[in-house]
Design a protein around this motif. Sequence first.
Motif, PDB file in Angstrom:
ATOM      1  N   MET A 165       9.459 -35.073 -11.648  1.00  0.00           N
ATOM      2  CA  MET A 165       9.455 -34.660 -10.247  1.00  0.00           C
ATOM      3  C   MET A 165       9.077 -33.184 -10.114  1.00  0.00           C
ATOM      4  O   MET A 165       8.381 -32.799  -9.175  1.00  0.00           O
ATOM      5  CB  MET A 165      10.820 -34.916  -9.616  1.00  0.00           C
ATOM      6  CG  MET A 165      11.204 -36.389  -9.487  1.00  0.00           C
ATOM      7  SD  MET A 165       9.971 -37.382  -8.584  1.00  0.00           S
ATOM      8  CE  MET A 165       9.111 -38.224  -9.943  1.00  0.00           C
ATOM      9  N   ARG A 166       9.498 -32.367 -11.068  1.00  0.00           N
ATOM     10  CA  ARG A 166       9.147 -30.940 -11.031  1.00  0.00           C
ATOM     11  C   ARG A 166       7.643 -30.761 -11.231  1.00  0.00           C
ATOM     12  O   ARG A 166       6.998 -29.972 -10.531  1.00  0.00           O
ATOM     13  CB  ARG A 166       9.923 -30.181 -12.099  1.00  0.00           C
ATOM     14  CG  ARG A 166       9.593 -28.696 -12.155  1.00  0.00           C
ATOM     15  CD  ARG A 166      10.518 -27.961 -13.099  1.00  0.00           C
ATOM     16  NE  ARG A 166      11.878 -27.928 -12.578  1.00  0.00           N
ATOM     17  CZ  ARG A 166      12.895 -27.319 -13.179  1.00  0.00           C
ATOM     18  NH1 ARG A 166      12.692 -26.702 -14.343  1.00  0.00           N
ATOM     19  NH2 ARG A 166      14.096 -27.320 -12.646  1.00  0.00           N
ATOM     20  N   LYS A 169       5.749 -31.924  -8.086  1.00  0.00           N
ATOM     21  CA  LYS A 169       5.823 -30.913  -7.020  1.00  0.00           C
ATOM     22  C   LYS A 169       4.833 -29.778  -7.288  1.00  0.00           C
ATOM     23  O   LYS A 169       4.079 -29.369  -6.396  1.00  0.00           O
ATOM     24  CB  LYS A 169       7.252 -30.364  -6.938  1.00  0.00           C
ATOM     25  CG  LYS A 169       7.452 -29.292  -5.851  1.00  0.00           C
ATOM     26  CD  LYS A 169       8.888 -28.783  -5.877  1.00  0.00           C
ATOM     27  CE  LYS A 169       9.107 -27.654  -4.881  1.00  0.00           C
ATOM     28  NZ  LYS A 169       9.104 -28.116  -3.491  1.00  0.00           N
ATOM     29  N   SER A 172       1.176 -31.040  -6.984  1.00  0.00           N
ATOM     30  CA  SER A 172       0.800 -31.215  -5.576  1.00  0.00           C
ATOM     31  C   SER A 172       0.488 -29.872  -4.930  1.00  0.00           C
ATOM     32  O   SER A 172      -0.516 -29.715  -4.227  1.00  0.00           O
ATOM     33  CB  SER A 172       1.935 -31.893  -4.800  1.00  0.00           C
ATOM     34  OG  SER A 172       2.262 -33.140  -5.353  1.00  0.00           O
ATOM     35  N   LYS A 173       1.355 -28.887  -5.183  1.00  0.00           N
ATOM     36  CA  LYS A 173       1.152 -27.558  -4.603  1.00  0.00           C
ATOM     37  C   LYS A 173      -0.142 -26.943  -5.106  1.00  0.00           C
ATOM     38  O   LYS A 173      -0.899 -26.341  -4.325  1.00  0.00           O
ATOM     39  CB  LYS A 173       2.336 -26.658  -4.951  1.00  0.00           C
ATOM     40  CG  LYS A 173       2.263 -25.274  -4.316  1.00  0.00           C
ATOM     41  CD  LYS A 173       3.516 -24.458  -4.619  1.00  0.00           C
ATOM     42  CE  LYS A 173       3.462 -23.109  -3.916  1.00  0.00           C
ATOM     43  NZ  LYS A 173       4.694 -22.315  -4.178  1.00  0.00           N
ATOM     44  N   TYR A 216       1.262 -33.741   0.255  1.00  0.00           N
ATOM     45  CA  TYR A 216       2.304 -32.932   0.886  1.00  0.00           C
ATOM     46  C   TYR A 216       3.668 -33.622   0.764  1.00  0.00           C
ATOM     47  O   TYR A 216       4.680 -32.966   0.507  1.00  0.00           O
ATOM     48  CB  TYR A 216       1.972 -32.681   2.357  1.00  0.00           C
ATOM     49  CG  TYR A 216       2.999 -31.817   3.043  1.00  0.00           C
ATOM     50  CD1 TYR A 216       3.119 -30.468   2.712  1.00  0.00           C
ATOM     51  CD2 TYR A 216       3.859 -32.344   4.004  1.00  0.00           C
ATOM     52  CE1 TYR A 216       4.083 -29.671   3.319  1.00  0.00           C
ATOM     53  CE2 TYR A 216       4.817 -31.552   4.615  1.00  0.00           C
ATOM     54  CZ  TYR A 216       4.919 -30.216   4.272  1.00  0.00           C
ATOM     55  OH  TYR A 216       5.872 -29.432   4.859  1.00  0.00           O
ATOM     56  N   CYS A 218       4.560 -35.569  -1.620  1.00  0.00           N
ATOM     57  CA  CYS A 218       4.962 -35.409  -3.018  1.00  0.00           C
ATOM     58  C   CYS A 218       5.477 -33.999  -3.273  1.00  0.00           C
ATOM     59  O   CYS A 218       6.422 -33.799  -4.056  1.00  0.00           O
ATOM     60  CB  CYS A 218       3.788 -35.709  -3.944  1.00  0.00           C
ATOM     61  SG  CYS A 218       3.297 -37.450  -3.957  1.00  0.00           S
ATOM     62  N   TYR A 219       4.878 -33.016  -2.621  1.00  0.00           N
ATOM     63  CA  TYR A 219       5.341 -31.640  -2.759  1.00  0.00           C
ATOM     64  C   TYR A 219       6.779 -31.509  -2.244  1.00  0.00           C
ATOM     65  O   TYR A 219       7.606 -30.797  -2.836  1.00  0.00           O
ATOM     66  CB  TYR A 219       4.422 -30.694  -1.983  1.00  0.00           C
ATOM     67  CG  TYR A 219       5.014 -29.330  -1.754  1.00  0.00           C
ATOM     68  CD1 TYR A 219       5.097 -28.411  -2.800  1.00  0.00           C
ATOM     69  CD2 TYR A 219       5.521 -28.970  -0.504  1.00  0.00           C
ATOM     70  CE1 TYR A 219       5.674 -27.163  -2.599  1.00  0.00           C
ATOM     71  CE2 TYR A 219       6.092 -27.719  -0.304  1.00  0.00           C
ATOM     72  CZ  TYR A 219       6.167 -26.827  -1.345  1.00  0.00           C
ATOM     73  OH  TYR A 219       6.742 -25.600  -1.148  1.00  0.00           O
ATOM     74  N   LEU A 220       7.083 -32.206  -1.146  1.00  0.00           N
ATOM     75  CA  LEU A 220       8.433 -32.164  -0.593  1.00  0.00           C
ATOM     76  C   LEU A 220       9.434 -32.861  -1.501  1.00  0.00           C
ATOM     77  O   LEU A 220      10.616 -32.526  -1.513  1.00  0.00           O
ATOM     78  CB  LEU A 220       8.454 -32.802   0.799  1.00  0.00           C
ATOM     79  CG  LEU A 220       7.676 -32.069   1.893  1.00  0.00           C
ATOM     80  CD1 LEU A 220       7.752 -32.852   3.195  1.00  0.00           C
ATOM     81  CD2 LEU A 220       8.213 -30.650   2.085  1.00  0.00           C
ATOM     82  N   GLY A 221       8.944 -33.855  -2.253  1.00  0.00           N
ATOM     83  CA  GLY A 221       9.797 -34.537  -3.218  1.00  0.00           C
ATOM     84  C   GLY A 221      10.411 -35.802  -2.662  1.00  0.00           C
ATOM     85  O   GLY A 221      10.956 -35.815  -1.568  1.00  0.00           O
TER      86      GLY A 221
END
Length: 255
Positions: A165-166, A169, A172-173, A216, A218-221
Amino acid sequence: MILEKVIRKITIQKEYKDFVDTYVDNILTEFKDKIHSIYMCGSIPKGTATPFKSDADFTIVCEDPHDIDYERLSKIKDKLLEEYPVVTKIDTIICSLDDILSKPNEWGFWVKIICVCVYGQDIGEQVPPIIISPTFIVDLNTDTKEEIDRIHHSLSNASDHTMQMRYIKGYSKRLLRALYSLVLEDTGVWEDDMVKMKNAILDYCKIDPALVDYLYACYLGSHIDVEEFLRVADEVYRYFENALHAMVTFRNSLS
């Protein structure tokens, strides 16, 4: 158009002041006269950090990055994370004075536009004004493929869910930042607010909006399937690579 600094005034919240001071003191004590200056970017120097959720992002500038022992740096980071749980992660980039002055559209951009100086003489003031142009955008993305390949490899080989997940994130960013760089001539500013960045991409990029919205999210998690994410990430990067190649072709046609 000339790019303006993202953070014009340092506004560190009281929850983080002691942490930042301690980080700087530890770095100076450990590496003494090897440090030229120290910088921050992101939510902490902007004064928008969320306790127990926000990361700390530092950049160390020195004559020779090899003078900074990463193992000793990692020990400082681990100790500070124990002492200051208000910070979730500490990232530190190391670069040389020569990197900044000889590569104004890459390292110079990073220090002059993205970062603010929290210790030492601000070398970013010696970087010439950065003019938004196809040449700048191409130079800015010199290392994008290498960074994307590195994150892709790390995610593909991560078995721990938290690390997956890290990486997702961060991946994605990084892709959203790459897409945003393509529309700088339209926006005229470097935007570090992810919502505004996403909206600008949707306004100006000819990419499938669903891909941008997915990145986006995915960036939020959330609960994300790694294989599906990698498929979408590859598709987004192909779009970016083709757009950047077209920019290079156009730039070369003018020379």
